[in-house]
Design a protein around this motif. Structure first.
Motif, PDB file in Angstrom:
ATOM      1  N   GLY A   1       5.910 -11.046  21.378  1.00 12.04           N
ATOM      2  CA  GLY A   1       4.556 -10.951  20.843  1.00 12.04           C
ATOM      3  C   GLY A   1       3.996  -9.548  20.951  1.00 12.04           C
ATOM      4  O   GLY A   1       3.278  -9.084  20.058  1.00 12.04           O
ATOM      5  N   ALA A   2       4.335  -8.866  22.030  1.00 12.17           N
ATOM      6  CA  ALA A   2       3.852  -7.498  22.211  1.00 12.17           C
ATOM      7  C   ALA A   2       4.403  -6.571  21.137  1.00 12.17           C
ATOM      8  O   ALA A   2       3.739  -5.617  20.730  1.00 12.17           O
ATOM      9  N   LEU A   3       5.609  -6.858  20.660  1.00 14.78           N
ATOM     10  CA  LEU A   3       6.226  -6.004  19.649  1.00 14.78           C
ATOM     11  C   LEU A   3       5.430  -6.012  18.352  1.00 14.78           C
ATOM     12  O   LEU A   3       5.273  -4.983  17.696  1.00 14.78           O
ATOM     13  N   ARG A   4       4.933  -7.193  17.947  1.00 14.81           N
ATOM     14  CA  ARG A   4       4.156  -7.278  16.719  1.00 14.81           C
ATOM     15  C   ARG A   4       2.853  -6.495  16.851  1.00 14.81           C
ATOM     16  O   ARG A   4       2.432  -5.811  15.934  1.00 14.81           O
ATOM     17  N   GLU A   5       2.214  -6.605  18.018  1.00 14.17           N
ATOM     18  CA  GLU A   5       0.990  -5.845  18.253  1.00 14.17           C
ATOM     19  C   GLU A   5       1.289  -4.351  18.306  1.00 14.17           C
ATOM     20  O   GLU A   5       0.520  -3.533  17.783  1.00 14.17           O
ATOM     21  N   LEU A   6       2.404  -4.000  18.903  1.00 13.20           N
ATOM     22  CA  LEU A   6       2.808  -2.603  19.017  1.00 13.20           C
ATOM     23  C   LEU A   6       2.914  -1.962  17.637  1.00 13.20           C
ATOM     24  O   LEU A   6       2.485  -0.826  17.420  1.00 13.20           O
ATOM     25  N   GLN A   7       3.487  -2.707  16.682  1.00 14.23           N
ATOM     26  CA  GLN A   7       3.687  -2.173  15.337  1.00 14.23           C
ATOM     27  C   GLN A   7       2.383  -1.900  14.614  1.00 14.23           C
ATOM     28  O   GLN A   7       2.308  -0.989  13.794  1.00 14.23           O
ATOM     29  N   THR A   8       1.349  -2.692  14.892  1.00  9.79           N
ATOM     30  CA  THR A   8       0.084  -2.522  14.179  1.00  9.79           C
ATOM     31  C   THR A   8      -0.849  -1.525  14.861  1.00  9.79           C
ATOM     32  O   THR A   8      -1.703  -0.937  14.198  1.00  9.79           O
ATOM     33  N   LYS A   9      -0.686  -1.330  16.166  1.00 13.37           N
ATOM     34  CA  LYS A   9      -1.627  -0.488  16.905  1.00 13.37           C
ATOM     35  C   LYS A   9      -1.155   0.951  17.102  1.00 13.37           C
ATOM     36  O   LYS A   9      -1.972   1.851  17.276  1.00 13.37           O
ATOM     37  N   PHE A  10       0.163   1.167  17.103  1.00 10.92           N
ATOM     38  CA  PHE A  10       0.697   2.480  17.442  1.00 10.92           C
ATOM     39  C   PHE A  10       1.553   3.042  16.318  1.00 10.92           C
ATOM     40  O   PHE A  10       2.041   2.309  15.459  1.00 10.92           O
TER      41      PHE A  10
ATOM     42  N   ILE B   1       0.828  -1.200   0.000  1.00 14.14           N
ATOM     43  CA  ILE B   1       0.000   0.000   0.000  1.00 14.14           C
ATOM     44  C   ILE B   1       0.864   1.251   0.000  1.00 14.14           C
ATOM     45  O   ILE B   1       1.902   1.314   0.666  1.00 14.14           O
ATOM     46  N   GLN B   2       0.433   2.225  -0.787  1.00 15.20           N
ATOM     47  CA  GLN B   2       1.120   3.520  -0.819  1.00 15.20           C
ATOM     48  C   GLN B   2       1.064   4.142   0.561  1.00 15.20           C
ATOM     49  O   GLN B   2       0.011   4.199   1.195  1.00 15.20           O
ATOM     50  N   ARG B   3       2.201   4.596   1.048  1.00 13.66           N
ATOM     51  CA  ARG B   3       2.256   5.235   2.362  1.00 13.66           C
ATOM     52  C   ARG B   3       1.689   6.647   2.271  1.00 13.66           C
ATOM     53  O   ARG B   3       2.295   7.540   1.678  1.00 13.66           O
ATOM     54  N   ASN B   4       0.521   6.841   2.840  1.00 12.16           N
ATOM     55  CA  ASN B   4      -0.110   8.156   2.861  1.00 12.16           C
ATOM     56  C   ASN B   4      -0.821   8.290   4.195  1.00 12.16           C
ATOM     57  O   ASN B   4      -1.959   7.844   4.360  1.00 12.16           O
ATOM     58  N   HIS B   5      -0.131   8.892   5.177  1.00 12.16           N
ATOM     59  CA  HIS B   5      -0.665   8.991   6.528  1.00 12.16           C
ATOM     60  C   HIS B   5      -1.903   9.879   6.593  1.00 12.16           C
ATOM     61  O   HIS B   5      -2.681   9.793   7.545  1.00 12.16           O
ATOM     62  N   LEU B   6      -2.106  10.730   5.578  1.00 15.74           N
ATOM     63  CA  LEU B   6      -3.308  11.550   5.546  1.00 15.74           C
ATOM     64  C   LEU B   6      -4.519  10.738   5.106  1.00 15.74           C
ATOM     65  O   LEU B   6      -5.653  11.167   5.288  1.00 15.74           O
ATOM     66  N   CYS B   7      -4.269   9.561   4.523  1.00 21.16           N
ATOM     67  CA  CYS B   7      -5.364   8.736   4.037  1.00 21.16           C
ATOM     68  C   CYS B   7      -5.708   7.624   5.014  1.00 21.16           C
ATOM     69  O   CYS B   7      -6.767   7.643   5.638  1.00 21.16           O
ATOM     70  N   ILE B   8      -4.816   6.643   5.162  1.00 22.50           N
ATOM     71  CA  ILE B   8      -5.191   5.476   5.951  1.00 22.50           C
ATOM     72  C   ILE B   8      -3.956   4.830   6.567  1.00 22.50           C
ATOM     73  O   ILE B   8      -2.882   4.807   5.966  1.00 22.50           O
ATOM     74  N   SER B   9      -4.119   4.320   7.776  1.00 15.78           N
ATOM     75  CA  SER B   9      -3.066   3.567   8.448  1.00 15.78           C
ATOM     76  C   SER B   9      -3.271   2.081   8.170  1.00 15.78           C
ATOM     77  O   SER B   9      -4.336   1.651   7.710  1.00 15.78           O
ATOM     78  N   SER B  10      -2.258   1.281   8.467  1.00 14.31           N
ATOM     79  CA  SER B  10      -2.390  -0.157   8.272  1.00 14.31           C
ATOM     80  C   SER B  10      -3.476  -0.721   9.179  1.00 14.31           C
ATOM     81  O   SER B  10      -4.199  -1.651   8.808  1.00 14.31           O
ATOM     82  N   ASN B  11      -3.609  -0.168  10.384  1.00  8.48           N
ATOM     83  CA  ASN B  11      -4.634  -0.640  11.306  1.00  8.48           C
ATOM     84  C   ASN B  11      -6.030  -0.393  10.747  1.00  8.48           C
ATOM     85  O   ASN B  11      -6.899  -1.279  10.775  1.00  8.48           O
ATOM     86  N   ASN B  12      -6.268   0.798  10.200  1.00 10.68           N
ATOM     87  CA  ASN B  12      -7.578   1.106   9.634  1.00 10.68           C
ATOM     88  C   ASN B  12      -7.817   0.361   8.326  1.00 10.68           C
ATOM     89  O   ASN B  12      -8.959   0.029   7.997  1.00 10.68           O
ATOM     90  N   MET B  13      -6.750   0.082   7.576  1.00 10.63           N
ATOM     91  CA  MET B  13      -6.924  -0.727   6.374  1.00 10.63           C
ATOM     92  C   MET B  13      -7.373  -2.128   6.756  1.00 10.63           C
ATOM     93  O   MET B  13      -8.228  -2.730   6.092  1.00 10.63           O
TER      94      MET B  13
END
Length: 304
Positions: free
Chosen positions: A222-231, A115-127
């Motif tokens: 395991g927390a690190l993987r969650e950290l990357q997707t949530k924050f 996915i094109q990185r566009n923080h004004l559009c959508i994050s990986s979490n919202n995708m």
């Protein structure tokens, strides 16, 4: 003609259902269902938080799908102005919104979303939330360099030190469904102090020969993987150590994420759509070896 660098990020795309009796569905099937709706002209709008996301384009390809996701917004609109001059609000017609777009492609062989990185559009979490249907939850996990992944998946490799820099999410929904206690403690700190950015350094006792003192808790992996997707993780540097050989290895889970950069000539304010499709195709071709190594390592871990 002016040009601009566009970044494309790679994510492992997984769809699952927590119910043991549920019929399994893949991310490919989720997107295929969306394609049918899109082709019929049905609405592909989903409300996530305070924003409306819409599938602006989707088509099947030989490898899976390619499309465009858009975010509509009417709040926090920028002003128009000239340097040193007065500013004015941007007038929108009734029912009009500002639209931010991001191009993406889905590859069914590895279930990879680029996915094109566009923080004004959508994050990986919202995708991931956009690709979630009913009880079928879709998550996107960043693809990291295979060499770093092998260290992280090794049961004999422990974390000696960890340095984090985490920005406070602007969307409170990112705080939902947190599994790991470590990340819940971060949420408590952010909520309780009004902190905009949290910097943490965690260290074991390097002088100790006792594993429980020398290394950080194994659950932190395991927390690190969650950290990357949530924050919005600005920094995530680890010093890993093999507890048998005591060989150390530094890992940077932000800098070592898999991404591709393409310089594209821009016509007016926006990149040509054909160039964006070509850049997505090129990104997959350029990172083929890294993807083969990454998913090969994952498959070996799952079979072990």
């Amino acid at each position: 003609m002016p040009s601009k660098n566009y970044n494309f990020d790679f994510y492992e795309c997984s769809t699952f259902n927590s119910s043991a009796n549920a019929i399994p569905r893949t991310s490919f099937e989720i997107l295929n269902g969306m394609l049918a709706k899109y082709a019929q002209g049905d609405s592909c709008v989903k409300q996530i938080g305070s924003n409306s996301y819409e599938l602006r384009h989707l088509e099947a390809t030989a490898y899976g799908f390619k499309g465009i996701i858009g975010k509509h917004r009417q709040n926090d609109l920028p002003h128009a102005a000239v340097i040193g001059g007065v500013e004015r609000e941007i007038a929108l017609a009734e029912n009009e919104n500002l639209l931010e777009k991001a191009y993406f492609s889905y590859h069914s062989d590895y279930s990879v979303l680029i996915i094109q990185r566009n923080h004004l559009c959508i994050s990986s979490n919202n995708m991931g939330k956009y690709l979630t249907e009913s009880a079928y939850v879709t998550s996107l996990n960043p693809v990291i360099e295979a060499a770093d992944l092998r260290w992280l998946l090794n049961n004999h490799v422990q974390i000696r030190t960890a340095e984090f820099s985490i920005a406070r999410p602007t969307n409170p929904e990112l705080f939902n469904d947190i599994e790991h206690d470590f990340n819940n403690s971060i949420i408590s700190t952010l909520n309780g102090t009004g902190t905009a950015q949290l910097n943490l350094t965690l260290r074991g006792n390097a002088r100790s020969d006792v594993a429980e003192e020398r290394y950080l808790a194994s659950t932190l992996k395991g927390a690190l993987r969650e950290l990357q997707t949530k924050f919005d993780v600005k920094k995530c540097k680890l010093l890993l150590e093999d507890d048998e050989t005591l060989v150390t290895h530094p890992v940077d889970l932000v800098a070592d994420r898999l991404f591709f950069t393409k310089q594209i000539e821009v016509e007016g304010r926006y990149p040509p759509i054909i160039e964006m499709w070509a850049a997505l195709d090129e990104s997959r071709a350029e990172k083929e070896n890294e993807l083969a190594n990454y998913f090969g390592d994952l498959n070996q871990e799952r079979l072990a």
